[in-house]
Design a protein around this motif. Structure first.
Motif, PDB file in Angstrom:
ATOM      1  N   ALA A 171       9.242   6.697 -15.068  1.00  0.00           N
ATOM      2  CA  ALA A 171       8.062   6.248 -16.187  1.00  0.00           C
ATOM      3  C   ALA A 171       7.239   7.475 -15.964  1.00  0.00           C
ATOM      4  CB  ALA A 171       7.390   4.881 -15.160  1.00  0.00           C
ATOM      5  N   CYS A 172       6.034   6.511 -17.426  1.00  0.00           N
ATOM      6  CA  CYS A 172       5.122   7.175 -18.241  1.00  0.00           C
ATOM      7  C   CYS A 172       3.808   6.944 -17.686  1.00  0.00           C
ATOM      8  CB  CYS A 172       4.921   7.909 -19.493  1.00  0.00           C
ATOM      9  SG  CYS A 172       6.261   8.583 -20.302  1.00  0.00           S
ATOM     10  N   THR A 173       2.462   6.888 -16.582  1.00  0.00           N
ATOM     11  CA  THR A 173       1.489   6.434 -16.519  1.00  0.00           C
ATOM     12  C   THR A 173      -0.039   6.687 -17.241  1.00  0.00           C
ATOM     13  OG1 THR A 173       1.164   8.064 -14.195  1.00  0.00           O
ATOM     14  CG2 THR A 173       3.052   6.412 -13.655  1.00  0.00           C
ATOM     15  N   GLU A 174      -0.576   5.575 -16.540  1.00  0.00           N
ATOM     16  CA  GLU A 174      -2.609   5.490 -17.287  1.00  0.00           C
ATOM     17  C   GLU A 174      -2.969   5.144 -16.488  1.00  0.00           C
ATOM     18  OE1 GLU A 174      -2.985   3.373 -20.504  1.00  0.00           O
ATOM     19  OE2 GLU A 174      -1.134   4.888 -21.791  1.00  0.00           O
ATOM     20  N   ASN A 175      -4.923   5.588 -16.181  1.00  0.00           N
ATOM     21  CA  ASN A 175      -5.163   4.882 -15.196  1.00  0.00           C
ATOM     22  C   ASN A 175      -6.438   4.580 -15.936  1.00  0.00           C
ATOM     23  OD1 ASN A 175      -7.918   5.757 -13.560  1.00  0.00           O
ATOM     24  ND2 ASN A 175      -6.215   5.953 -11.287  1.00  0.00           N
ATOM     25  N   ASP A 183      -4.304  -3.186  -8.599  1.00  0.00           N
ATOM     26  CA  ASP A 183      -6.085  -3.239  -8.855  1.00  0.00           C
ATOM     27  C   ASP A 183      -6.910  -2.257  -9.550  1.00  0.00           C
ATOM     28  OD1 ASP A 183      -8.590  -3.238  -6.375  1.00  0.00           O
ATOM     29  OD2 ASP A 183      -8.476  -1.093  -7.605  1.00  0.00           O
ATOM     30  N   VAL A 184      -7.898  -2.504 -10.201  1.00  0.00           N
ATOM     31  CA  VAL A 184      -8.042  -2.014 -11.875  1.00  0.00           C
ATOM     32  C   VAL A 184      -8.801  -0.087 -11.417  1.00  0.00           C
ATOM     33  CG1 VAL A 184     -10.889  -1.399 -10.304  1.00  0.00           C
ATOM     34  CG2 VAL A 184     -10.604  -1.684 -12.959  1.00  0.00           C
ATOM     35  N   ASN A 185      -8.765   0.285 -10.105  1.00  0.00           N
ATOM     36  CA  ASN A 185      -9.015   1.701 -10.381  1.00  0.00           C
ATOM     37  C   ASN A 185      -7.124   2.992 -10.113  1.00  0.00           C
ATOM     38  OD1 ASN A 185     -11.619   2.080 -11.100  1.00  0.00           O
ATOM     39  ND2 ASN A 185     -12.654   1.670  -8.263  1.00  0.00           N
ATOM     40  N   GLU A 186      -6.467   1.199 -10.232  1.00  0.00           N
ATOM     41  CA  GLU A 186      -5.479   2.635  -9.625  1.00  0.00           C
ATOM     42  C   GLU A 186      -4.199   2.786 -11.235  1.00  0.00           C
ATOM     43  OE1 GLU A 186      -4.646   3.103  -6.672  1.00  0.00           O
ATOM     44  OE2 GLU A 186      -6.463   2.332  -5.740  1.00  0.00           O
ATOM     45  N   ASN A 187      -3.706   4.028 -10.737  1.00  0.00           N
ATOM     46  CA  ASN A 187      -2.071   3.948 -12.143  1.00  0.00           C
ATOM     47  C   ASN A 187      -1.555   3.026 -12.417  1.00  0.00           C
ATOM     48  OD1 ASN A 187      -3.413   7.088 -11.549  1.00  0.00           O
ATOM     49  ND2 ASN A 187      -1.686   7.898 -11.106  1.00  0.00           N
ATOM     50  N   PHE A 235       0.796  -0.732   0.107  1.00  0.00           N
ATOM     51  CA  PHE A 235       0.148  -0.417   0.394  1.00  0.00           C
ATOM     52  C   PHE A 235       1.170   1.373  -0.613  1.00  0.00           C
ATOM     53  CE2 PHE A 235      -2.660  -3.427   1.794  1.00  0.00           C
ATOM     54  CZ  PHE A 235      -3.532  -3.372   1.168  1.00  0.00           C
ATOM     55  N   PHE A 236       1.734   1.788  -0.779  1.00  0.00           N
ATOM     56  CA  PHE A 236       2.020   3.120  -1.425  1.00  0.00           C
ATOM     57  C   PHE A 236       0.775   3.453  -2.475  1.00  0.00           C
ATOM     58  CE2 PHE A 236       5.990   1.622   0.336  1.00  0.00           C
ATOM     59  CZ  PHE A 236       6.065   0.375   0.472  1.00  0.00           C
ATOM     60  N   ILE A 237       1.799   4.703  -3.001  1.00  0.00           N
ATOM     61  CA  ILE A 237       1.525   5.648  -4.151  1.00  0.00           C
ATOM     62  C   ILE A 237       0.621   4.731  -5.352  1.00  0.00           C
ATOM     63  CG2 ILE A 237       1.431   7.176  -5.915  1.00  0.00           C
ATOM     64  CD1 ILE A 237       4.745   8.004  -4.433  1.00  0.00           C
ATOM     65  N   PHE A 238       0.639   3.314  -5.494  1.00  0.00           N
ATOM     66  CA  PHE A 238       0.899   2.806  -6.141  1.00  0.00           C
ATOM     67  C   PHE A 238       0.195   1.447  -5.510  1.00  0.00           C
ATOM     68  CE2 PHE A 238       3.000   4.882  -9.091  1.00  0.00           C
ATOM     69  CZ  PHE A 238       2.699   5.041 -10.164  1.00  0.00           C
ATOM     70  N   TYR A 239      -1.230   1.462  -5.478  1.00  0.00           N
ATOM     71  CA  TYR A 239      -2.085  -0.247  -5.062  1.00  0.00           C
ATOM     72  C   TYR A 239      -1.909  -1.188  -5.786  1.00  0.00           C
ATOM     73  CZ  TYR A 239      -3.910   3.512  -2.063  1.00  0.00           C
ATOM     74  OH  TYR A 239      -4.341   4.110  -0.745  1.00  0.00           O
ATOM     75  N   LEU A 240      -0.511  -1.845  -5.510  1.00  0.00           N
ATOM     76  CA  LEU A 240      -0.271  -2.737  -6.503  1.00  0.00           C
ATOM     77  C   LEU A 240      -0.820  -3.961  -5.557  1.00  0.00           C
ATOM     78  CD1 LEU A 240       3.836  -2.079  -6.959  1.00  0.00           C
ATOM     79  CD2 LEU A 240       1.786  -1.295  -8.560  1.00  0.00           C
ATOM     80  N   ILE A 241      -0.917  -5.032  -6.378  1.00  0.00           N
ATOM     81  CA  ILE A 241      -1.133  -6.585  -5.777  1.00  0.00           C
ATOM     82  C   ILE A 241      -0.270  -7.057  -5.602  1.00  0.00           C
ATOM     83  CG2 ILE A 241      -2.998  -8.290  -6.026  1.00  0.00           C
ATOM     84  CD1 ILE A 241      -5.017  -6.642  -7.184  1.00  0.00           C
ATOM     85  N   SER A 242       0.449  -7.704  -7.051  1.00  0.00           N
ATOM     86  CA  SER A 242       0.978  -8.746  -6.563  1.00  0.00           C
ATOM     87  C   SER A 242       2.659  -8.764  -8.121  1.00  0.00           C
ATOM     88  CB  SER A 242       1.236  -9.894  -7.233  1.00  0.00           C
ATOM     89  OG  SER A 242       0.150 -10.351  -8.549  1.00  0.00           O
TER      90      SER A 242
END
Length: 444
Positions: A79-83, A26-30, A6-13
């Motif tokens: 990195a370049c990020t999307e949502n 998670d579907v709603n995260e950057n 649980f950081f800036i990005f909510y990574l699952i694995s």
């Protein structure tokens, strides 16, 4: 290993493969769309993720060709990020704590002494590392405890064009350890197992030489025939040498297996031998042969041994064993335990061991007495004639008459032109009655 952060990005694995790196969100995260590897502040290599949405999980895969591995290093990653398909930003600095772990591709087993060890893997320098953390599972080791774990850094030693095979300076250790990556995923490894190469026996001291022992005595153990030696008997420990007290006092010959354990990882079994030690053997007639009696130490096996095989060899000939107290001449083998010294067997050397007396006969007992025509007797250092009544055929008993008026004397003999040892003979007084007188009554 899968882990939720649980950081800036909510990574699952995360997943690391030879041909890809995978991050699940998670579907709603950057999420990362493109990444650039920087060197001297400039982009030197660019790569792109392919992202696929499946219900509430977005899986982003970075394809990796074989040629990419050598290029995937940097002083920093952006990195370049999307949502949900919408551009968010470029220039986001990617921390390794939010990125997949390295993939180790070959065995990593440092020496217990530590030192430079090759760590081979992919993605080791996505972002230049100065060190990695080792988790020490042995709380009695020499390093300090921090936050419930023993964390020991392994330092990378050189910057080379080879980004797959890196030199890592490893601290001393033994047994099972863990590398903890920045994203808290782990890689388990073990130090090299101890190996015994040689054991010297110096009276009651065993001097064990080998490799990958450890210098912390609390983490070192020694087994002899599966029995762990009292730690107080270990005199000193180092990476190549262990000294301990071991007093072998059994009167039997034996082979024992020795093992060294470091952090509960055990070495090969190394066999030490406490062999028979023959010290002397009698002489026998060369033409007639005879009974060989060998004196020494550890000339039998333990009564509990399943195989009490004792063999005696003279030259190339095997001899028959008369009793278990007889052992070897040239070499003795007791259930495969061979002595390390040799006895020289000399034939036809007369020797006297003792004597006995029967009335006026003195029996001299020994060996290699020759025959009545060639053997000479010396009494008190002077040769005497016609005193030998007989010599037994196997040359072990010589019978002579007791000389009148001689009750104590020293006797030796000479046979085959070789003089024997000398013993003292003490003659017991005896009486010979040739005729029993009759007793008559005088009648008046």
């Amino acid at each position: 290993m899968k882990i939720k952060l649980f950081f800036i990005f909510y990574l699952i694995s995360y997943e690391s493969h030879n041909d890809s790196l995978v991050i699940k969100y998670d579907v709603n995260e950057n999420y990362y769309k493109n990444i650039s590897f920087l060197w001297n502040g400039k982009s030197r290599y660019d790569m792109s993720f392919n992202c696929v949405l499946n219900n509430t999980i977005r899986t982003c895969t970075l394809p990796v060709k074989e040629s990419d591995h050598a290029q995937m290093y940097s002083e920093g990653i952006i990195a370049c990020t999307e949502n949900n398909g919408t551009f968010q930003m470029c220039g986001y600095e990617v921390p390794l704590i939010l990125f997949p772990s390295p993939l180790i591709i070959s065995e990593f087993r440092p020496k217990t002494r530590g030192g430079n060890t090759t760590l081979s893997g992919y993605y080791l320098e996505l972002k230049e590392r100065l060190f990695v953390q080792f988790e020490n599972h042995y709380f009695n080791d020499q390093f300090s405890r921090v936050g419930g774990l023993y964390l020991i850094p392994g330092k990378f030693q050189s910057k080379t064009p080879d980004r797959i095979n890196l030199k890592l300076k490893v601290f001393p250790g033994c047994g099972y350890r863990t590398i903890i990556w920045e994203n808290l995923e782990t890689f388990n490894f073990t130090y090299q197992d101890p190996n015994i190469e040689k054991i010297d026996i110096n009276e009651s001291i065993l001097d064990i030489t080998g490799t990958n022992f450890y210098n912390q005595s609390i983490l070192v153990a020694v087994k002899i025939d599966n029995n762990i030696i009292d730690p107080n008997d270990i005199i000193s420990v180092d990476f190549e040498n262990i000294k301990l007290k071991f007093n072998y006092s059994d009167p039997f010959s034996s082979k024992l297996n020795v093992q060294v354990g470091c952090c509960d990882y055990w070495s090969n079994k190394f066999q030490i031998t406490y062999p028979p030690i023959p010290s002397s053997v009698n002489s026998i007639p060369k033409l007639k042969g005879g009974l060989l009696i060998i004196n020494g130490n550890r000339l039998t096996l333990s009564p509990s041994s399943n195989n009490n095989n004792i063999s005696v060899t003279v030259g190339d000939l095997n001899c028959s064993i008369v009793s278990s107290s007889s052992n070897e001449i040239k070499f003795v083998s007791i259930n495969g335990v061979v002595n390390t010294n040799e006895l020289l067997l000399n034939y036809d050397i007369p020797y006297i061991t003792t004597f006995s007396q029967v009335n006026d006969e003195i029996r001299i007992i020994g060996g290699c007495f020759g025959n009545i025509n060639s053997t000479q007797i010396q009494i008190n250092g002077k040769q005497v004639l016609n005193q030998i009544k007989s010599i037994k055929n196997d040359e072990t008993i010589l019978i002579l008459n007791v000389q009148n008026q001689i009750y104590n004397f020293n006797i030796s003999m000479e046979s085959n032109s070789i003089k024997s040892n000398e013993i003292n003979v003490d003659v017991k007084i005896y009486a010979r009655i040739n005729e029993i007188p009759s007793v008559g009554n005088n009648n008046k």
